[in-house]
Design a protein around this motif. Structure first.
Motif, PDB file in Angstrom:
ATOM      1  N   ASP A 123     -28.746   9.585  -1.076  1.00  0.00           N
ATOM      2  CA  ASP A 123     -27.535   8.759  -1.003  1.00  0.00           C
ATOM      3  C   ASP A 123     -27.760   7.440  -1.733  1.00  0.00           C
ATOM      4  O   ASP A 123     -26.910   6.972  -2.487  1.00  0.00           O
ATOM      5  CB  ASP A 123     -27.161   8.477   0.464  1.00  0.00           C
ATOM      6  N   ARG A 124     -28.925   6.849  -1.483  1.00  0.00           N
ATOM      7  CA  ARG A 124     -29.227   5.547  -2.089  1.00  0.00           C
ATOM      8  C   ARG A 124     -29.273   5.650  -3.609  1.00  0.00           C
ATOM      9  O   ARG A 124     -28.846   4.751  -4.321  1.00  0.00           O
ATOM     10  CB  ARG A 124     -30.581   5.057  -1.549  1.00  0.00           C
ATOM     11  N   LYS A 133     -34.393  14.372   6.547  1.00  0.00           N
ATOM     12  CA  LYS A 133     -33.587  13.183   6.847  1.00  0.00           C
ATOM     13  C   LYS A 133     -33.888  12.102   5.807  1.00  0.00           C
ATOM     14  O   LYS A 133     -32.973  11.513   5.231  1.00  0.00           O
ATOM     15  CB  LYS A 133     -33.949  12.703   8.267  1.00  0.00           C
ATOM     16  N   LEU A 134     -35.172  11.880   5.537  1.00  0.00           N
ATOM     17  CA  LEU A 134     -35.558  10.836   4.573  1.00  0.00           C
ATOM     18  C   LEU A 134     -35.068  11.153   3.172  1.00  0.00           C
ATOM     19  O   LEU A 134     -34.533  10.287   2.480  1.00  0.00           O
ATOM     20  CB  LEU A 134     -37.082  10.657   4.548  1.00  0.00           C
ATOM     21  N   TYR A 157     -42.193   6.886  -1.835  1.00  0.00           N
ATOM     22  CA  TYR A 157     -41.682   6.392  -0.552  1.00  0.00           C
ATOM     23  C   TYR A 157     -42.848   6.357   0.430  1.00  0.00           C
ATOM     24  O   TYR A 157     -43.461   7.390   0.718  1.00  0.00           O
ATOM     25  CB  TYR A 157     -40.594   7.352  -0.048  1.00  0.00           C
ATOM     26  N   LEU A 163     -32.598  12.980   2.205  1.00  0.00           N
ATOM     27  CA  LEU A 163     -31.141  12.876   2.080  1.00  0.00           C
ATOM     28  C   LEU A 163     -30.680  11.416   2.086  1.00  0.00           C
ATOM     29  O   LEU A 163     -29.756  11.049   1.357  1.00  0.00           O
ATOM     30  CB  LEU A 163     -30.453  13.701   3.171  1.00  0.00           C
ATOM     31  N   GLU A 164     -31.353  10.586   2.868  1.00  0.00           N
ATOM     32  CA  GLU A 164     -31.022   9.153   2.853  1.00  0.00           C
ATOM     33  C   GLU A 164     -31.319   8.557   1.476  1.00  0.00           C
ATOM     34  O   GLU A 164     -30.536   7.783   0.934  1.00  0.00           O
ATOM     35  CB  GLU A 164     -31.847   8.405   3.910  1.00  0.00           C
ATOM     36  N   GLU A 165     -32.474   8.938   0.930  1.00  0.00           N
ATOM     37  CA  GLU A 165     -32.841   8.436  -0.394  1.00  0.00           C
ATOM     38  C   GLU A 165     -31.886   8.974  -1.460  1.00  0.00           C
ATOM     39  O   GLU A 165     -31.563   8.282  -2.418  1.00  0.00           O
ATOM     40  CB  GLU A 165     -34.290   8.832  -0.728  1.00  0.00           C
ATOM     41  N   GLN A 183     -26.929  19.496   6.205  1.00  0.00           N
ATOM     42  CA  GLN A 183     -28.087  19.376   5.303  1.00  0.00           C
ATOM     43  C   GLN A 183     -28.097  20.520   4.300  1.00  0.00           C
ATOM     44  O   GLN A 183     -28.272  20.311   3.097  1.00  0.00           O
ATOM     45  CB  GLN A 183     -29.393  19.377   6.121  1.00  0.00           C
TER      46      GLN A 183
END
Ligand SMILES: Nc1ncnc2c1ncn2[C@@H]1O[C@H](COP(=O)(O)OP(=O)(O)OP(=O)(O)O)[C@@H](O)[C@H]1O
Length: 346
Positions: A106-107, A99-100, A62, A102-104, A151
């Motif tokens: 989810d993706r 944050k990053l 990333y 956890l977003e990844e 988190q």
């Protein structure tokens, strides 16, 4: 079906062993390496990719260089240019890294995320608490007070129950010799040594911000000349001026470019304010001096009382005076090895 977990892989010993342990625990592991800051070739990324290949796990890269520069490096410079002492790793943990990931997660369809920090999480009375790692030399709980309950509910720390020597041995026993022998990282990933040359290099026009000013005493008398206030930090003792008495940086005044020097006895305070406060639950704090406050990574804890104010600010009252409380650094609250929260000293 196996539970899928996204692991932050920095290429270092800790996250590499975390990958091995998570696989052994039966997870389907995906590795992610963030590119935060690069000068020259990124050997850490290459090592992470290589290990993922050896372990037969999926790996994603990333590119976070732009957001990292805009949020963490810029904050780091702005804090020094405002006379404060930044804490970039906490800023990154609080606002970027978790944050990053956890977003990844989810993706990529991962319920859980993991990193190789030496800390644990316990669940008690409907709360999640970060607790100190078993290895007191490696404990990283001080950096993780900003994690929210949401988190924490998704995070796994596979190394919290181990000492670093165990972790190196686990890699060696499994045949990962290079992993077992990697050096520990020191300081912030983008600036591990003296911050002053880094700051000057990153500023387009350093002379506009950093130029000589006065060292003053507490009464306002000029004691000598300094090289520019951003080059000093509250609590600093070395590299000041030659006086026949011991002095410390007590205060930095950006508006006048003054650096105030004072003897140790003037450096003590019994209360201070914090901002951007994050706590597990305010009701865990009483009006008594019943939490331990730590203001530096390897510093002693002081019994404290926390009074919550408006807009995520609070006043910390100390049961005994502490010296060199530097604006910009963090105050972290502990009880029985659990983190109850923290904030940035203002
Ligand atoms: N660039 C990155 N990409 C993905 N995850 C990272 C990155 N940097 C750090 N991490 C995660 O954060 C954890 C803590 O990193 P930190 O640099 O504080 O400690 P470390 O002890 O040097 O870890 P390591 O030995 O794994 O490099 C790492 O173990 C890893 O899981």
């Amino acid at each position: 079906m196996k539970q899928r977990i996204l692991l932050g892989m920095s290429g270092g010993t800790d996250s590499s062993v975390a990958a091995i342990l998570l696989l052994e625990q039966g997870y389907e592991v995906i590795g992610i390496t963030f590119r935060f800051w690069e000068e020259g070739e990124n050997f850490h990324l290459q090592d992470a990719v290589k290990l993922a290949g050896q372990l037969g796990i999926q790996h994603v890269t990333y590119d976070a260089r732009e957001v990292f520069r805009a949020n963490v490096v810029q904050y780091f410079m702005d804090e020094y240019l405002s006379g404060r002492t930044p804490f970039p790793c906490v800023k990154c943990n609080n606002e970027l890294k978790w944050k990053l990931i956890l977003e990844e997660a989810d993706r990529l369809g991962c319920d859980k995320v993991a990193m190789g920090h030496y800390v644990n999480i316990i669940q008690e009375d409907n709360h999640y608490f970060v607790t100190e790692g078993k290895d007191p030399e490696k404990d990283q709980s001080f950096f993780l007070w900003g994690l929210t309950q949401a988190q924490l509910s998704r995070i796994v720390f596979p190394l919290g129950q181990f000492h670093k020597t165990d972790v190196r041995a686990m890699a060696a026993v499994r045949g990962y010799k290079k992993v077992s022998e990697k050096k520990d990282s020191l300081g912030a990933c983008f600036c591990s040594g003296d911050y002053r040359p880094f700051l000057k290099k990153q500023l387009a026009e350093p002379d506009k911000y950093i130029y000589p000013g006065n060292f003053m005493d507490e009464e306002g008398n000029v004691l000598g000349t300094h090289d520019g206030f951003p080059l000093y930090t509250v609590g600093q003792r070395r590299g000041l001026i030659h006086l026949n008495r011991k002095v410390f940086v007590k205060e930095i005044r950006p508006e006048t470019n003054d650096v105030v020097l004072a003897p140790l006895r003037s450096m003590y305070k019994t209360e201070f304010l914090i901002r951007d406060v994050n706590v597990v639950d305010k009701s865990l704090f009483s009006s008594e001096f019943d939490v331990l406050c730590r203001i530096r990574y390897r510093k002693q804890n002081t019994l404290s009382r926390v009074v919550f104010l408006e807009n995520r600010t609070a006043r910390v009252e100390l049961s005994e005076p502490l010296e060199s409380i530097a604006p910009g650094q963090t105050a972290v609250f502990y009880r029985d090895g659990r983190i109850l929260g923290g904030g940035f000293i203002s």
